[in-house]
Design a protein around this motif. Structure first.
Motif, PDB file in Angstrom:
ATOM      1  N   ASN A  41       0.859  -1.174   0.000  1.00  0.00           N
ATOM      2  CA  ASN A  41       0.000   0.000   0.000  1.00  0.00           C
ATOM      3  C   ASN A  41       0.894   1.222   0.000  1.00  0.00           C
ATOM      4  OD1 ASN A  41      -2.509  -1.372   0.184  1.00  0.00           O
ATOM      5  ND2 ASN A  41      -2.118  -1.733   2.339  1.00  0.00           N
ATOM      6  N   GLU A  42       0.549   2.177  -0.809  1.00  0.00           N
ATOM      7  CA  GLU A  42       1.362   3.385  -0.902  1.00  0.00           C
ATOM      8  C   GLU A  42       0.904   4.394   0.147  1.00  0.00           C
ATOM      9  OE1 GLU A  42       2.352   6.812  -4.171  1.00  0.00           O
ATOM     10  OE2 GLU A  42       1.836   4.809  -4.852  1.00  0.00           O
ATOM     11  N   LEU A  43       1.850   4.920   0.859  1.00  0.00           N
ATOM     12  CA  LEU A  43       1.573   5.945   1.861  1.00  0.00           C
ATOM     13  C   LEU A  43       1.802   7.301   1.226  1.00  0.00           C
ATOM     14  CD1 LEU A  43       1.002   6.742   4.821  1.00  0.00           C
ATOM     15  CD2 LEU A  43       3.457   6.615   5.200  1.00  0.00           C
ATOM     16  N   ARG A  44       0.802   8.135   1.252  1.00  0.00           N
ATOM     17  CA  ARG A  44       0.919   9.484   0.705  1.00  0.00           C
ATOM     18  C   ARG A  44       0.585  10.500   1.792  1.00  0.00           C
ATOM     19  NH1 ARG A  44      -1.216   9.579  -5.458  1.00  0.00           N
ATOM     20  NH2 ARG A  44      -0.243   7.637  -6.100  1.00  0.00           N
ATOM     21  N   PRO A  45       1.599  10.880   2.558  1.00  0.00           N
ATOM     22  CA  PRO A  45       1.346  11.844   3.634  1.00  0.00           C
ATOM     23  C   PRO A  45       1.072  13.241   3.086  1.00  0.00           C
ATOM     24  CG  PRO A  45       3.674  11.343   3.493  1.00  0.00           C
ATOM     25  CD  PRO A  45       2.983  10.447   2.509  1.00  0.00           C
ATOM     26  N   ASN A  46       0.326  13.999   3.841  1.00  0.00           N
ATOM     27  CA  ASN A  46       0.094  15.403   3.522  1.00  0.00           C
ATOM     28  C   ASN A  46       1.318  16.198   3.962  1.00  0.00           C
ATOM     29  OD1 ASN A  46      -2.605  15.026   2.605  1.00  0.00           O
ATOM     30  ND2 ASN A  46      -3.263  14.883   4.731  1.00  0.00           N
ATOM     31  N   PRO A  47       1.582  17.330   3.325  1.00  0.00           N
ATOM     32  CA  PRO A  47       2.746  18.138   3.707  1.00  0.00           C
ATOM     33  C   PRO A  47       2.754  18.550   5.179  1.00  0.00           C
ATOM     34  CG  PRO A  47       1.851  18.907   1.627  1.00  0.00           C
ATOM     35  CD  PRO A  47       0.881  17.884   2.167  1.00  0.00           C
ATOM     36  N   GLU A  48       1.587  18.671   5.782  1.00  0.00           N
ATOM     37  CA  GLU A  48       1.531  19.080   7.190  1.00  0.00           C
ATOM     38  C   GLU A  48       1.667  17.903   8.160  1.00  0.00           C
ATOM     39  OE1 GLU A  48      -2.623  18.526   5.636  1.00  0.00           O
ATOM     40  OE2 GLU A  48      -0.969  19.747   4.971  1.00  0.00           O
ATOM     41  N   ASP A  49       1.710  16.675   7.667  1.00  0.00           N
ATOM     42  CA  ASP A  49       1.884  15.510   8.524  1.00  0.00           C
ATOM     43  C   ASP A  49       3.306  15.443   9.075  1.00  0.00           C
ATOM     44  OD1 ASP A  49      -0.698  14.625   8.162  1.00  0.00           O
ATOM     45  OD2 ASP A  49      -0.176  13.204   6.580  1.00  0.00           O
ATOM     46  N   CYS A  50       3.412  14.995  10.298  1.00  0.00           N
ATOM     47  CA  CYS A  50       4.707  14.757  10.932  1.00  0.00           C
ATOM     48  C   CYS A  50       4.713  13.288  11.349  1.00  0.00           C
ATOM     49  CB  CYS A  50       4.877  15.665  12.145  1.00  0.00           C
ATOM     50  SG  CYS A  50       6.464  15.447  12.958  1.00  0.00           S
ATOM     51  N   ILE A  51       5.540  12.496  10.664  1.00  0.00           N
ATOM     52  CA  ILE A  51       5.542  11.051  10.863  1.00  0.00           C
ATOM     53  C   ILE A  51       6.803  10.614  11.603  1.00  0.00           C
ATOM     54  CG2 ILE A  51       5.541   8.819   9.691  1.00  0.00           C
ATOM     55  CD1 ILE A  51       4.111  10.257   7.353  1.00  0.00           C
ATOM     56  N   ILE A  52       6.615   9.775  12.603  1.00  0.00           N
ATOM     57  CA  ILE A  52       7.733   9.167  13.317  1.00  0.00           C
ATOM     58  C   ILE A  52       7.684   7.670  13.019  1.00  0.00           C
ATOM     59  CG2 ILE A  52       8.680   8.580  15.581  1.00  0.00           C
ATOM     60  CD1 ILE A  52       7.679  11.238  16.620  1.00  0.00           C
ATOM     61  N   CYS A  53       8.820   7.113  12.624  1.00  0.00           N
ATOM     62  CA  CYS A  53       8.926   5.672  12.392  1.00  0.00           C
ATOM     63  C   CYS A  53       9.647   5.043  13.568  1.00  0.00           C
ATOM     64  CB  CYS A  53       9.681   5.396  11.098  1.00  0.00           C
ATOM     65  SG  CYS A  53       8.818   5.987   9.634  1.00  0.00           S
ATOM     66  N   VAL A  54       9.081   3.962  14.085  1.00  0.00           N
ATOM     67  CA  VAL A  54       9.639   3.274  15.238  1.00  0.00           C
ATOM     68  C   VAL A  54      10.024   1.869  14.811  1.00  0.00           C
ATOM     69  CG1 VAL A  54       9.179   2.467  17.579  1.00  0.00           C
ATOM     70  CG2 VAL A  54       8.138   4.580  16.782  1.00  0.00           C
ATOM     71  N   LYS A  55      11.289   1.534  14.955  1.00  0.00           N
ATOM     72  CA  LYS A  55      11.746   0.184  14.627  1.00  0.00           C
ATOM     73  C   LYS A  55      11.456  -0.714  15.821  1.00  0.00           C
ATOM     74  CE  LYS A  55      15.783  -2.376  13.075  1.00  0.00           C
ATOM     75  NZ  LYS A  55      17.222  -2.286  12.768  1.00  0.00           N
ATOM     76  N   VAL A  56      10.631  -1.722  15.585  1.00  0.00           N
ATOM     77  CA  VAL A  56      10.211  -2.636  16.630  1.00  0.00           C
ATOM     78  C   VAL A  56      10.866  -3.984  16.372  1.00  0.00           C
ATOM     79  CG1 VAL A  56       8.223  -3.757  17.700  1.00  0.00           C
ATOM     80  CG2 VAL A  56       8.010  -1.428  16.840  1.00  0.00           C
ATOM     81  N   GLY A  57      11.440  -4.569  17.404  1.00  0.00           N
ATOM     82  CA  GLY A  57      12.096  -5.868  17.265  1.00  0.00           C
ATOM     83  C   GLY A  57      11.084  -6.994  17.172  1.00  0.00           C
ATOM     84  N   LYS A  58      11.469  -8.161  17.629  1.00  0.00           N
ATOM     85  CA  LYS A  58      10.569  -9.309  17.601  1.00  0.00           C
ATOM     86  C   LYS A  58       9.352  -9.007  18.465  1.00  0.00           C
ATOM     87  CE  LYS A  58      14.252 -12.598  16.859  1.00  0.00           C
ATOM     88  NZ  LYS A  58      14.995 -13.741  17.351  1.00  0.00           N
ATOM     89  N   VAL A  59       8.198  -9.232  17.885  1.00  0.00           N
ATOM     90  CA  VAL A  59       6.962  -8.888  18.584  1.00  0.00           C
ATOM     91  C   VAL A  59       5.850  -9.831  18.143  1.00  0.00           C
ATOM     92  CG1 VAL A  59       6.342  -7.199  16.834  1.00  0.00           C
ATOM     93  CG2 VAL A  59       5.374  -6.985  19.096  1.00  0.00           C
ATOM     94  N   LYS A  60       4.990 -10.158  19.085  1.00  0.00           N
ATOM     95  CA  LYS A  60       3.787 -10.917  18.748  1.00  0.00           C
ATOM     96  C   LYS A  60       2.750  -9.918  18.251  1.00  0.00           C
ATOM     97  CE  LYS A  60       4.517 -14.481  22.195  1.00  0.00           C
ATOM     98  NZ  LYS A  60       4.019 -15.096  23.411  1.00  0.00           N
ATOM     99  N   ARG A  61       1.952 -10.310  17.316  1.00  0.00           N
ATOM    100  CA  ARG A  61       0.971  -9.420  16.682  1.00  0.00           C
ATOM    101  C   ARG A  61       0.117  -8.670  17.714  1.00  0.00           C
ATOM    102  NH1 ARG A  61       0.241  -6.555  12.371  1.00  0.00           N
ATOM    103  NH2 ARG A  61       0.576  -8.241  10.945  1.00  0.00           N
ATOM    104  N   GLU A  62      -0.311  -9.335  18.765  1.00  0.00           N
ATOM    105  CA  GLU A  62      -1.195  -8.683  19.736  1.00  0.00           C
ATOM    106  C   GLU A  62      -0.489  -7.612  20.557  1.00  0.00           C
ATOM    107  OE1 GLU A  62       0.260 -12.607  21.451  1.00  0.00           O
ATOM    108  OE2 GLU A  62      -0.714 -12.011  19.612  1.00  0.00           O
TER     109      GLU A  62
END
Length: 57
Positions: free
Chosen positions: A4-25
């Protein structure tokens, strides 16, 4: 593989968090609260994206 393509708006402020091994829940909780970032920067964020094994979840 679903792409899925992410198309943020110019006013959006996005933080990406790298998460290690994790269970879906637990992904939401780990994305929501288990990372370190300057509080002022976090308050400006409009979106937080979890990255697991190089893939945005």
């Amino acid at each position: 593989m679903v792409t899925n393509e992410l198309r943020p708006n110019p006013e959006d402020c996005i933080i990406c968090v790298k998460v290690g091994k994790v269970k879906r829940e637990n992904l939401y909780e780990m994305t929501r609260k288990y990372w370190k970032v300057d509080i002022n920067r976090a308050r400006k964020a409009t979106h937080v994206l979890a990255i697991v094994n190089g893939i945005v979840e």
